[in-house]
Design a protein around this motif. Structure first.
Motif, PDB file in Angstrom:
ATOM      1  N   ARG A 253     -49.692   2.647 -30.960  1.00 59.81           N
ATOM      2  CA  ARG A 253     -48.503   3.433 -30.617  1.00 59.81           C
ATOM      3  C   ARG A 253     -47.340   2.532 -30.205  1.00 59.81           C
ATOM      4  NH1 ARG A 253     -50.807   6.349 -27.243  1.00 59.81           N
ATOM      5  NH2 ARG A 253     -49.989   5.619 -25.230  1.00 59.81           N
ATOM      6  N   VAL A 254     -47.636   1.537 -29.372  1.00 62.75           N
ATOM      7  CA  VAL A 254     -46.584   0.625 -28.915  1.00 62.75           C
ATOM      8  C   VAL A 254     -46.085  -0.242 -30.056  1.00 62.75           C
ATOM      9  CG1 VAL A 254     -46.084  -1.306 -27.367  1.00 62.75           C
ATOM     10  CG2 VAL A 254     -47.455   0.610 -26.545  1.00 62.75           C
ATOM     11  N   PHE A 255     -47.016  -0.703 -30.914  1.00 63.17           N
ATOM     12  CA  PHE A 255     -46.633  -1.537 -32.053  1.00 63.17           C
ATOM     13  C   PHE A 255     -45.678  -0.775 -32.971  1.00 63.17           C
ATOM     14  CE2 PHE A 255     -46.896  -3.584 -36.113  1.00 63.17           C
ATOM     15  CZ  PHE A 255     -47.073  -4.927 -35.825  1.00 63.17           C
ATOM     16  N   LYS A 256     -46.018   0.493 -33.255  1.00 68.36           N
ATOM     17  CA  LYS A 256     -45.172   1.296 -34.142  1.00 68.36           C
ATOM     18  C   LYS A 256     -43.811   1.552 -33.524  1.00 68.36           C
ATOM     19  CE  LYS A 256     -45.201   5.469 -36.987  1.00 68.36           C
ATOM     20  NZ  LYS A 256     -45.989   6.623 -37.456  1.00 68.36           N
ATOM     21  N   LYS A 257     -43.772   1.728 -32.213  1.00 64.19           N
ATOM     22  CA  LYS A 257     -42.491   1.937 -31.535  1.00 64.19           C
ATOM     23  C   LYS A 257     -41.594   0.716 -31.666  1.00 64.19           C
ATOM     24  CE  LYS A 257     -40.519   3.139 -27.031  1.00 64.19           C
ATOM     25  NZ  LYS A 257     -40.787   3.450 -25.600  1.00 64.19           N
ATOM     26  N   GLN A 258     -42.194  -0.478 -31.653  1.00 65.20           N
ATOM     27  CA  GLN A 258     -41.403  -1.718 -31.710  1.00 65.20           C
ATOM     28  C   GLN A 258     -41.009  -2.083 -33.138  1.00 65.20           C
ATOM     29  OE1 GLN A 258     -42.573  -4.775 -28.985  1.00 65.20           O
ATOM     30  NE2 GLN A 258     -41.996  -6.435 -30.350  1.00 65.20           N
ATOM     31  N   PHE A 259     -41.932  -1.850 -34.120  1.00 69.62           N
ATOM     32  CA  PHE A 259     -41.664  -2.319 -35.479  1.00 69.62           C
ATOM     33  C   PHE A 259     -41.465  -1.189 -36.496  1.00 69.62           C
ATOM     34  CE2 PHE A 259     -43.861  -5.961 -33.530  1.00 69.62           C
ATOM     35  CZ  PHE A 259     -42.937  -6.957 -33.816  1.00 69.62           C
ATOM     36  N   GLY A 260     -41.655   0.062 -36.071  1.00 66.83           N
ATOM     37  CA  GLY A 260     -41.434   1.182 -36.982  1.00 66.83           C
ATOM     38  C   GLY A 260     -42.599   1.492 -37.890  1.00 66.83           C
ATOM     39  N   LEU A 261     -43.672   0.709 -37.811  1.00 61.55           N
ATOM     40  CA  LEU A 261     -44.874   0.902 -38.618  1.00 61.55           C
ATOM     41  C   LEU A 261     -46.099   0.691 -37.739  1.00 61.55           C
ATOM     42  CD1 LEU A 261     -43.871  -1.248 -41.734  1.00 61.55           C
ATOM     43  CD2 LEU A 261     -43.916   1.254 -41.665  1.00 61.55           C
ATOM     44  N   SER A 262     -47.197   1.346 -38.097  1.00 66.55           N
ATOM     45  CA  SER A 262     -48.436   1.077 -37.387  1.00 66.55           C
ATOM     46  C   SER A 262     -48.928  -0.318 -37.773  1.00 66.55           C
ATOM     47  CB  SER A 262     -49.494   2.120 -37.748  1.00 66.55           C
ATOM     48  OG  SER A 262     -49.929   1.920 -39.086  1.00 66.55           O
ATOM     49  N   PRO A 263     -49.827  -0.937 -36.992  1.00 66.78           N
ATOM     50  CA  PRO A 263     -50.339  -2.265 -37.348  1.00 66.78           C
ATOM     51  C   PRO A 263     -50.945  -2.299 -38.745  1.00 66.78           C
ATOM     52  CG  PRO A 263     -50.963  -1.706 -35.111  1.00 66.78           C
ATOM     53  CD  PRO A 263     -50.355  -0.471 -35.695  1.00 66.78           C
ATOM     54  N   THR A 264     -51.712  -1.248 -39.115  1.00 67.04           N
ATOM     55  CA  THR A 264     -52.331  -1.215 -40.446  1.00 67.04           C
ATOM     56  C   THR A 264     -51.277  -1.128 -41.538  1.00 67.04           C
ATOM     57  OG1 THR A 264     -54.300  -0.137 -39.529  1.00 67.04           O
ATOM     58  CG2 THR A 264     -53.959   0.031 -41.909  1.00 67.04           C
ATOM     59  N   GLU A 265     -50.278  -0.264 -41.346  1.00 66.16           N
ATOM     60  CA  GLU A 265     -49.199  -0.133 -42.326  1.00 66.16           C
ATOM     61  C   GLU A 265     -48.393  -1.421 -42.433  1.00 66.16           C
ATOM     62  OE1 GLU A 265     -48.225   4.640 -41.772  1.00 66.16           O
ATOM     63  OE2 GLU A 265     -47.240   3.150 -40.492  1.00 66.16           O
ATOM     64  N   TYR A 266     -48.187  -2.051 -41.296  1.00 68.33           N
ATOM     65  CA  TYR A 266     -47.420  -3.307 -41.274  1.00 68.33           C
ATOM     66  C   TYR A 266     -48.137  -4.384 -42.072  1.00 68.33           C
ATOM     67  CZ  TYR A 266     -44.467  -7.013 -39.341  1.00 68.33           C
ATOM     68  OH  TYR A 266     -43.586  -8.048 -39.190  1.00 68.33           O
ATOM     69  N   ARG A 267     -49.437  -4.497 -41.848  1.00 72.85           N
ATOM     70  CA  ARG A 267     -50.233  -5.517 -42.561  1.00 72.85           C
ATOM     71  C   ARG A 267     -50.233  -5.237 -44.058  1.00 72.85           C
ATOM     72  NH1 ARG A 267     -56.130  -6.640 -40.396  1.00 72.85           N
ATOM     73  NH2 ARG A 267     -55.237  -8.537 -39.527  1.00 72.85           N
ATOM     74  N   GLN A 268     -50.422  -3.973 -44.431  1.00 73.68           N
ATOM     75  CA  GLN A 268     -50.455  -3.629 -45.854  1.00 73.68           C
ATOM     76  C   GLN A 268     -49.128  -3.908 -46.533  1.00 73.68           C
ATOM     77  OE1 GLN A 268     -51.620   0.492 -45.676  1.00 73.68           O
ATOM     78  NE2 GLN A 268     -53.834   0.019 -45.636  1.00 73.68           N
ATOM     79  N   ARG A 269     -48.042  -3.614 -45.846  1.00 72.50           N
ATOM     80  CA  ARG A 269     -46.730  -3.776 -46.473  1.00 72.50           C
ATOM     81  C   ARG A 269     -46.328  -5.252 -46.598  1.00 72.50           C
ATOM     82  NH1 ARG A 269     -41.433  -0.349 -44.859  1.00 72.50           N
ATOM     83  NH2 ARG A 269     -42.831   1.224 -45.732  1.00 72.50           N
TER      84      ARG A 269
END
Length: 275
Positions: A253-269
């Protein structure tokens, strides 16, 4: 020599003193060089340029942004810097206390960094003008203006000293956070470790980082987790635990708030992008 501004203020709050003389010097005045300071202690308020004096062997450079205090009858040496123009105002004061200890501030030489203060400059120039007038009103104004100038100098020096100390504290605590972010850091533990009040710690972090210490710790942990998503293929839960966050749902939740994506989505993208 640098001194504690609060102790200096306490000293002048307790001793009886009055202005003995206000003098303006520059490199064009032709005033003969003296081997010793006057029979009274005094403050030097540099206005322009640069010149160096030694009080009992200790060098001080007179430049705007600081004032220098010298005790009575100190050994004096002068050093010029080529043809550089300089100007300063000297304020001598008499102490009405024959029992004043030799260790008191009035018997010492020291420097008081004030930084640029238009008000201080205006006060000290006005003091010089008023001192050179005649009559009881000018005598009264001289005493009041010197205390106003001294008050302004102490406030400016205290602000600079406080700012310097708070920055040093921020540097120490933030370095500790960078080295131990994965541990169970808490604000009370940080405050206790550095023997500082929690409110003071919060003030220091907000002043120098724009956020409180708790937010600073969390943001640093999330930034480190972001790097790990690029450099390892371990699970998101393991990454969360490795940066000191035990709850993977809170971490996401905190990661998505800071980067706009969940950790899993961020890694995939950003790690599976072939472009």
């Amino acid at each position: 020599m640098n001194i504690n501004v609060n102790l200096l203020a306490e000293h002048f709050a307790q001793i009886p003193f009055q202005v003995e003389g206000v003098y303006r010097y520059d490199n064009k005045s032709g005033v003969p060089y003296a081997d010793y300071t006057d029979s009274f202690p005094g403050f030097v308020f540099p206005l322009t340029g640069k010149i160096q004096f030694h009080f009992n062997g200790m060098p001080y450079i007179f430049t705007p942004g600081k004032i220098v205090h010298g005790g009575a009858k100190m050994k004096l040496e002068q050093k010029m810097f080529g043809d550089t123009n300089w100007e300063y105002i000297l304020v001598l004061y008499r102490i009405h206390d024959s029992n004043l200890k030799e260790s008191s501030f009035s018997h010492q030489h020291f420097e008081l960094p004030t930084g640029d203060s238009t008000r201080l400059t205006e006060l000290i120039i006005r003091l010089w003008h008023v001192y050179n007038q005649q009559g009881g009103i000018s005598m009264f104004q001289t005493e009041m203006l010197f205390r106003d100038a001294l008050n302004e100098a102490l406030l400016c020096a205290d602000n600079r000293q406080t700012s310097s100390e708070s920055h040093a504290l921020f540097q120490r605590v933030s370095k500790f956070i960078h080295e131990h972010y994965y541990q169970g850091l808490t604000i009370p533990s940080l405050a206790e470790h550095y023997d500082v009040n929690r409110n003071r710690l919060s003030y220091v972090f907000r002043r120098h980082s724009g956020m409180g210490p708790a937010e600073y710790v969390l943001k640093y942990r999330i930034n480190m987790a972001q790097k790990m998503l690029f450099t390892s293929d371990v699970s998101v839960q393991q990454i969360a635990e490795s940066v000191g966050i035990t709850d993977p749902f809170y971490f996401s939740r905190v990661f998505k708030k800071q980067f706009g994506l969940s950790p899993t989505e961020y890694r995939q993208r950003f790690t599976n992008n072939s472009c």
